[in-house]
Design a protein around this motif. Structure first.
Motif, PDB file in Angstrom:
ATOM      1  N   LYS A  85       0.838  -1.195   0.000  1.00 13.49           N
ATOM      2  CA  LYS A  85       0.000   0.000   0.000  1.00 13.49           C
ATOM      3  C   LYS A  85       0.873   1.245   0.000  1.00 13.49           C
ATOM      4  CE  LYS A  85      -1.984  -1.675   3.739  1.00 13.49           C
ATOM      5  NZ  LYS A  85      -1.619  -3.112   3.719  1.00 13.49           N
ATOM      6  N   HIS A 124      -3.516   3.544   0.375  1.00 15.81           N
ATOM      7  CA  HIS A 124      -3.753   3.318   1.795  1.00 15.81           C
ATOM      8  C   HIS A 124      -4.788   4.290   2.355  1.00 15.81           C
ATOM      9  CE1 HIS A 124      -1.247   1.444   5.314  1.00 15.81           C
ATOM     10  NE2 HIS A 124      -2.531   1.235   5.451  1.00 15.81           N
ATOM     11  N   SER A 154      -7.922   1.313   0.183  1.00 15.48           N
ATOM     12  CA  SER A 154      -8.324   1.052   1.561  1.00 15.48           C
ATOM     13  C   SER A 154      -8.782   2.359   2.174  1.00 15.48           C
ATOM     14  CB  SER A 154      -7.136   0.486   2.341  1.00 15.48           C
ATOM     15  OG  SER A 154      -7.490   0.167   3.672  1.00 15.48           O
ATOM     16  N   ASN A 155      -9.814   2.269   3.013  1.00 17.01           N
ATOM     17  CA  ASN A 155     -10.245   3.427   3.815  1.00 17.01           C
ATOM     18  C   ASN A 155     -10.796   4.577   2.980  1.00 17.01           C
ATOM     19  OD1 ASN A 155      -9.487   2.270   6.361  1.00 17.01           O
ATOM     20  ND2 ASN A 155      -7.357   2.696   5.835  1.00 17.01           N
ATOM     21  N   SER A 178     -10.357  -2.746   0.492  1.00 16.27           N
ATOM     22  CA  SER A 178      -9.755  -3.218   1.737  1.00 16.27           C
ATOM     23  C   SER A 178     -10.258  -2.358   2.896  1.00 16.27           C
ATOM     24  CB  SER A 178      -8.226  -3.147   1.650  1.00 16.27           C
ATOM     25  OG  SER A 178      -7.627  -3.508   2.878  1.00 16.27           O
ATOM     26  N   TYR A 179     -10.943  -3.028   3.836  1.00 18.22           N
ATOM     27  CA  TYR A 179     -11.514  -2.355   4.996  1.00 18.22           C
ATOM     28  C   TYR A 179     -11.466  -3.298   6.186  1.00 18.22           C
ATOM     29  CZ  TYR A 179     -13.598   1.046   1.767  1.00 18.22           C
ATOM     30  OH  TYR A 179     -13.777   2.005   0.815  1.00 18.22           O
ATOM     31  N   SER A 194      -9.110   4.896  10.401  1.00 15.05           N
ATOM     32  CA  SER A 194      -9.388   3.772   9.512  1.00 15.05           C
ATOM     33  C   SER A 194     -10.889   3.510   9.458  1.00 15.05           C
ATOM     34  CB  SER A 194      -8.655   2.521  10.001  1.00 15.05           C
ATOM     35  OG  SER A 194      -7.257   2.715   9.983  1.00 15.05           O
TER      36      SER A 194
END
Length: 310
Positions: A85, A124, A154-155, A178-179, A194
């Motif tokens: 990431k 990320h 992610s996020n 992605s979590y 997050s």
């Protein structure tokens, strides 16, 4: 219950025919913050049991994690695929996702990991100062340059996630999401920025048929403990009334099945097709405990009861 009919991709996130084996897991861990021997032992064991994908980040262990994974990969080329990431600096702070910065960090990751191509590259974090189209073009540019095989995030908030999924689909790519996702739903105010895969995120994942990598799939060991544990000096985000009840139900079912509560909780996550739990074991024995979840066949009634208690 969360939406579940998600579709995997070819490659490291493929093969629902292998859904009950180690291929279903993504291996994380304190790479770069532990002795190299410990990292090597877990990576080798994970590969030997059939695992295929290891997860790290440009920022983990203050920038040392990718190098630690790469040290093992150089001696075992092709043994594992790699997810990394970009978007945080080595202190964990968000950075602007400028194209040149992203490409620079990817080049650094390729060097540290000792690979020619990164199998999965994720942002990320989001960069709200940039359009979704710009961020999509940067990701596609990495694939076109031969640096990355597939891309994701992610996020990201649900609205931006949906926009990016559309933008990448128009460019011929399927987004990887992605979590945090587990039986334990965290207090979002304690997740330090997050994001948990809430209903809004899961609606997007379902609608776009995205594979979902679920980090903290075991809720940082919550189901293995009897009480709360601080994280970075802050209260345990998983220690809520609802989660304490879920943990007790896991204990009750684990006693019936002759297994561990945390294994039952992980088996719950595995009941969601297209979800790929990321695990962070510290030992090879903990890897084996996680893999045991593949052998627990929960019924639909069990799955519903564990979450809702009825």
């Amino acid at each position: 219950m969360p939406h579940s009919p998600l579709q995997p991709l070819d490659g490291p996130l493929d093969s629902e025919s292998a859904a009950r084996g180690a291929r279903r897991f993504v291996l994380g861990g304190p790479f770069g913050a532990e002795p190299a021997e410990a990292t090597a032992a877990r990576l080798a064991h994970f590969a030997d049991t059939g695992g295929v994908l290891v997860e790290t980040s440009h920022s983990y262990a203050r920038g040392r994690a990718e190098e630690a994974v790469g040290q093992w990969l150089r001696g075992n080329p092709g043994a594992l695929s790699v997810l990394t990431k970009v978007g945080h600096d080595t202190t964990g702070e968000d950075i602007p996702l400028r194209r040149d910065t992203v490409f620079e960090h990817v080049q650094s990751a390729l060097h540290k990991l000792g690979v020619d191509v990164i199998d999965v590259l994720l942002y990320h974090c989001d960069d709200l100062g940039r359009s979704v189209a710009e961020l999509a073009d940067t990701l596609v540019g990495l694939v076109d340059a031969g640096h990355v095989r597939r891309v994701g995030v992610s996020n990201w908030r649900a609205e931006r996630l949906s926009q990016l999924a559309d933008a990448l689909n128009e460019r011929g790519h399927t987004l990887v999401a992605s979590y945090q996702f587990s039986l334990a739903e965290p207090d979002p105010t304690l997740l330090e920025g997050s994001l948990h895969a809430d209903d809004a995120v899961l609606d997007v994942v379902y609608a776009h048929r995205l594979p979902l990598i679920s980090w903290s799939s075991q809720a940082r060991g919550y189901f293995a403990r009897s009480g709360p544990k601080e994280h970075h000096g802050k209260p345990d985000p998983y220690d809520t009334e609802d989660n304490r009840a879920r943990r007790q139900r896991c204990r009750d079912l684990a006693e019936q099945l002759g297994t561990r509560p945390e294994t039952v909780a992980l088996a719950w996550t595995l009941q969601h097709p297209g979800v790929w739990p990321s695990i962070g074991p510290r030992t090879t024995a903990q890897i084996d405990n996680s893999l045991h979840a593949c052998r627990i066949a929960l019924t639909a009634e069990h799955t519903h009861w564990l979450r809702h208690g009825r």
